[in-house]
Design a protein around this motif. Structure first.
Motif, PDB file in Angstrom:
ATOM      1  N   SER A  67       0.777  15.282  -5.173  1.00 29.58           N
ATOM      2  CA  SER A  67       0.017  15.534  -3.961  1.00 29.58           C
ATOM      3  C   SER A  67       0.415  14.526  -2.883  1.00 29.58           C
ATOM      4  CB  SER A  67      -1.489  15.432  -4.240  1.00 29.58           C
ATOM      5  OG  SER A  67      -2.221  15.566  -3.045  1.00 29.58           O
ATOM      6  N   ALA A  68       0.454  15.007  -1.637  1.00 29.60           N
ATOM      7  CA  ALA A  68       0.824  14.137  -0.525  1.00 29.60           C
ATOM      8  C   ALA A  68      -0.365  13.383   0.061  1.00 29.60           C
ATOM      9  CB  ALA A  68       1.486  14.955   0.585  1.00 29.60           C
ATOM     10  N   GLU A  69      -1.571  13.631  -0.442  1.00 28.04           N
ATOM     11  CA  GLU A  69      -2.760  12.996   0.126  1.00 28.04           C
ATOM     12  C   GLU A  69      -2.733  11.472   0.020  1.00 28.04           C
ATOM     13  OE1 GLU A  69      -5.063  14.282   1.965  1.00 28.04           O
ATOM     14  OE2 GLU A  69      -4.041  16.204   1.852  1.00 28.04           O
ATOM     15  N   PRO A  70      -2.350  10.871  -1.132  1.00 29.31           N
ATOM     16  CA  PRO A  70      -2.315   9.389  -1.169  1.00 29.31           C
ATOM     17  C   PRO A  70      -1.372   8.793  -0.130  1.00 29.31           C
ATOM     18  CG  PRO A  70      -2.234  10.279  -3.385  1.00 29.31           C
ATOM     19  CD  PRO A  70      -2.052  11.441  -2.465  1.00 29.31           C
ATOM     20  N   LEU A  71      -0.194   9.410   0.049  1.00 39.25           N
ATOM     21  CA  LEU A  71       0.769   8.889   1.020  1.00 39.25           C
ATOM     22  C   LEU A  71       0.269   9.086   2.446  1.00 39.25           C
ATOM     23  CD1 LEU A  71       3.484   7.511   1.239  1.00 39.25           C
ATOM     24  CD2 LEU A  71       4.581   9.746   1.238  1.00 39.25           C
ATOM     25  N   VAL A  72      -0.349  10.234   2.725  1.00 39.86           N
ATOM     26  CA  VAL A  72      -0.902  10.478   4.057  1.00 39.86           C
ATOM     27  C   VAL A  72      -2.004   9.474   4.374  1.00 39.86           C
ATOM     28  CG1 VAL A  72      -2.215  12.124   5.455  1.00 39.86           C
ATOM     29  CG2 VAL A  72      -0.290  12.913   4.097  1.00 39.86           C
ATOM     30  N   ALA A  73      -2.878   9.213   3.394  1.00 44.21           N
ATOM     31  CA  ALA A  73      -3.966   8.247   3.609  1.00 44.21           C
ATOM     32  C   ALA A  73      -3.417   6.841   3.859  1.00 44.21           C
ATOM     33  CB  ALA A  73      -4.908   8.250   2.409  1.00 44.21           C
ATOM     34  N   ALA A  74      -2.391   6.441   3.092  1.00 48.76           N
ATOM     35  CA  ALA A  74      -1.808   5.105   3.276  1.00 48.76           C
ATOM     36  C   ALA A  74      -1.141   4.978   4.652  1.00 48.76           C
ATOM     37  CB  ALA A  74      -0.804   4.824   2.161  1.00 48.76           C
ATOM     38  N   LEU A  75      -0.427   6.001   5.088  1.00 50.92           N
ATOM     39  CA  LEU A  75       0.221   5.952   6.402  1.00 50.92           C
ATOM     40  C   LEU A  75      -0.809   5.932   7.536  1.00 50.92           C
ATOM     41  CD1 LEU A  75       3.167   8.445   5.803  1.00 50.92           C
ATOM     42  CD2 LEU A  75       3.340   5.983   6.130  1.00 50.92           C
ATOM     43  N   LYS A  76      -1.910   6.689   7.389  1.00 49.92           N
ATOM     44  CA  LYS A  76      -2.953   6.668   8.409  1.00 49.92           C
ATOM     45  C   LYS A  76      -3.609   5.289   8.486  1.00 49.92           C
ATOM     46  CE  LYS A  76      -5.815  10.076   8.763  1.00 49.92           C
ATOM     47  NZ  LYS A  76      -6.807  11.118   8.417  1.00 49.92           N
TER      48      LYS A  76
ATOM     49  N   ALA B  85       0.829  -1.211   0.000  1.00 46.35           N
ATOM     50  CA  ALA B  85       0.000   0.000   0.000  1.00 46.35           C
ATOM     51  C   ALA B  85       0.862   1.259   0.000  1.00 46.35           C
ATOM     52  CB  ALA B  85      -0.921  -0.009   1.222  1.00 46.35           C
ATOM     53  N   LEU B  86       1.972   1.245   0.758  1.00 49.11           N
ATOM     54  CA  LEU B  86       2.849   2.420   0.798  1.00 49.11           C
ATOM     55  C   LEU B  86       3.536   2.649  -0.546  1.00 49.11           C
ATOM     56  CD1 LEU B  86       4.534   2.211   4.319  1.00 49.11           C
ATOM     57  CD2 LEU B  86       2.769   3.774   3.539  1.00 49.11           C
ATOM     58  N   ARG B  87       3.958   1.587  -1.207  1.00 44.51           N
ATOM     59  CA  ARG B  87       4.635   1.760  -2.496  1.00 44.51           C
ATOM     60  C   ARG B  87       3.656   2.264  -3.561  1.00 44.51           C
ATOM     61  NH1 ARG B  87       9.733   0.243  -2.312  1.00 44.51           N
ATOM     62  NH2 ARG B  87      10.417  -1.256  -0.731  1.00 44.51           N
ATOM     63  N   VAL B  88       2.416   1.771  -3.541  1.00 42.38           N
ATOM     64  CA  VAL B  88       1.416   2.278  -4.489  1.00 42.38           C
ATOM     65  C   VAL B  88       1.111   3.751  -4.205  1.00 42.38           C
ATOM     66  CG1 VAL B  88      -0.985   2.056  -5.226  1.00 42.38           C
ATOM     67  CG2 VAL B  88       0.397   0.014  -4.916  1.00 42.38           C
ATOM     68  N   ALA B  89       0.943   4.095  -2.923  1.00 42.65           N
ATOM     69  CA  ALA B  89       0.692   5.497  -2.556  1.00 42.65           C
ATOM     70  C   ALA B  89       1.872   6.392  -2.928  1.00 42.65           C
ATOM     71  CB  ALA B  89       0.401   5.600  -1.064  1.00 42.65           C
ATOM     72  N   LEU B  90       3.096   5.884  -2.785  1.00 40.02           N
ATOM     73  CA  LEU B  90       4.277   6.657  -3.152  1.00 40.02           C
ATOM     74  C   LEU B  90       4.303   6.913  -4.660  1.00 40.02           C
ATOM     75  CD1 LEU B  90       6.864   7.953  -2.118  1.00 40.02           C
ATOM     76  CD2 LEU B  90       8.023   5.779  -2.426  1.00 40.02           C
ATOM     77  N   GLN B  91       3.932   5.921  -5.453  1.00 39.60           N
ATOM     78  CA  GLN B  91       3.855   6.121  -6.903  1.00 39.60           C
ATOM     79  C   GLN B  91       2.783   7.147  -7.257  1.00 39.60           C
ATOM     80  OE1 GLN B  91       3.255   2.282  -8.655  1.00 39.60           O
ATOM     81  NE2 GLN B  91       5.337   1.566  -8.252  1.00 39.60           N
ATOM     82  N   GLN B  92       1.620   7.076  -6.610  1.00 38.68           N
ATOM     83  CA  GLN B  92       0.574   8.054  -6.867  1.00 38.68           C
ATOM     84  C   GLN B  92       1.020   9.454  -6.470  1.00 38.68           C
ATOM     85  OE1 GLN B  92      -2.870   6.658  -4.771  1.00 38.68           O
ATOM     86  NE2 GLN B  92      -3.316   5.027  -6.240  1.00 38.68           N
ATOM     87  N   THR B  93       1.753   9.561  -5.369  1.00 33.38           N
ATOM     88  CA  THR B  93       2.249  10.867  -4.943  1.00 33.38           C
ATOM     89  C   THR B  93       3.253  11.424  -5.950  1.00 33.38           C
ATOM     90  OG1 THR B  93       1.912  10.312  -2.611  1.00 33.38           O
ATOM     91  CG2 THR B  93       3.475  12.080  -3.102  1.00 33.38           C
TER      92      THR B  93
END
Length: 350
Positions: free
Chosen positions: A117-126, A104-112
């Motif tokens: 935008s930092a929102e995908p990474l923030v959502a994945a970390l939460k 999930a973190l790697r997918v969010a990092l790619q989206q970021t």
């Protein structure tokens, strides 16, 4: 010799009595021996039976002990297998949690990286933090602390609000058709203070005319007629002078080519400005900030060169462009390196 015979008879009688007693005692002893022998045989039989039963019991007990030992060994083996299975399941569950969070973190990092935008990474970390809180595994506490640290670092980054910037650009595009050109015939609107001053002067002039008219009426009809004639002449002179001023206007133009724009060319000028702004908007949406800055500089130069900078609309559009240019910059979102390192260590079993 009779006493000898009596003595002999007494001896014989005593011998018979003693013999009978001995025989009786012997018979009693034999009967006792027979009873004891029978009792001994019965006891021996019972003892043999008890020994046989004891042997059978010992054999049964040995068989049961062997069966219990076999079952105990089987239970011990099953317990060991069950413990191994539980440990394997626990390790498998930990590995699944670690694998899911890392994916999930790697997918969010790619989206970021794609969207900026930092929102995908923030959502994945939460989501990872909430999942680790529910999991409550001591081995994963280090991962949870790393997630909290990375979440704080990502939230501290000021990310560009692209939606607000695009709204400002859309507003400038909407105002493009209303912006006055330097070559246009319309005059720049006067400030409110100047309009208030002109109104005050008109009121003073009206009061002054009323006072002069009253003074001329007091002096006589000739004076009143002369005053009316002079006022009429002054009004005609003002009208003629106002019309003459509209025929010729002196304006300072910093860019001479701006004054040569014809009405037909002004349409294409405005459309070119709109295209520049739309290109800047597309560049912002695609996170190409260098291209957006270039288009914004060209748009600001067009506003300063061809449009009347004394107009409030032009000033407002230029201010919006300056705000967009000041905020449209590349912002690097920090990577969750601490979390990824903690996940790698948890997957390795450390």
């Amino acid at each position: 010799m009779p006493w000898l015979l009596a003595l002999l008879g007494a001896a014989v009688l005593l011998g018979v009595v003693l013999a009978w007693q001995s025989l009786s005692r012997q018979q009693s002893l034999e009967q006792e021996l027979v009873r004891r022998q029978e009792a001994s045989q019965a006891q021996s039989t019972e003892a043999r039976l008890a020994a046989k039963q004891s042997g059978d019991l010992v054999r049964d007990t040995a068989a049961k002990v062997s069966l219990l030992e076999a079952r105990l060994a089987e239970v011990a083996l099953q317990r060991g297998q069950l413990e191994d299975l539980i440990q394997s399941m626990s390790r498998s569950r930990d590995e699944n949690v670690v694998g899911d969070i890392e994916a999930a973190l790697r997918v969010a990092l790619q989206q970021t990286q794609i969207t900026g935008s930092a929102e995908p990474l923030v959502a994945a970390l939460k989501q990872a933090d909430e999942r680790l809180q529910r999991y409550k595994q001591p081995r994963m506490e280090g991962v949870r602390r790393a997630v909290v640290r990375d979440l704080d670092r990502v939230r501290a980054v000021a990310v560009v609000d692209v939606s607000t910037l695009t709204i400002k650009l859309d507003e400038v595009v909407r105002m493009a058709d209303e912006l006055p050109l330097v070559s246009g015939s319309e005059a720049a609107p006067k400030p409110r203070d100047e309009r208030n001053g002109d109104a005050a002067k008109e009121r003073e002039r009206a009061l002054k005319l009323q006072r002069e008219q009253a003074a001329a009426a007091v002096d006589g009809k000739l004076s009143l007629w002369w005053w009316q004639a002079s006022q009429q002449l002054s009004a005609w002179t003002g009208i003629i002078w106002g019309e003459a001023k509209t025929l010729l206007r002196v304006t300072r133009i910093d860019h001479p080519e701006a004054a040569l724009i014809s009405p037909d060319q002004s349409f294409f000028l405005r459309e070119n400005l709109k295209l520049r702004l739309l290109n800047a908007r597309l560049a912002l949406l695609s996170r190409q900030f260098d291209t957006a800055q270039s288009d914004l500089r060209d748009s600001q130069e067009m506003l300063n060169r061809y449009f009347d900078t004394r107009s409030r609309k032009v000033t407002g559009a230029a201010e919006l462009l300056r705000q967009v240019a000041g905020q449209a910059r590349q912002v690097s979102v920090p990577r969750p390196d601490d979390t990824l390192a903690a996940l790698t260590a948890a997957a390795a079993g450390r």
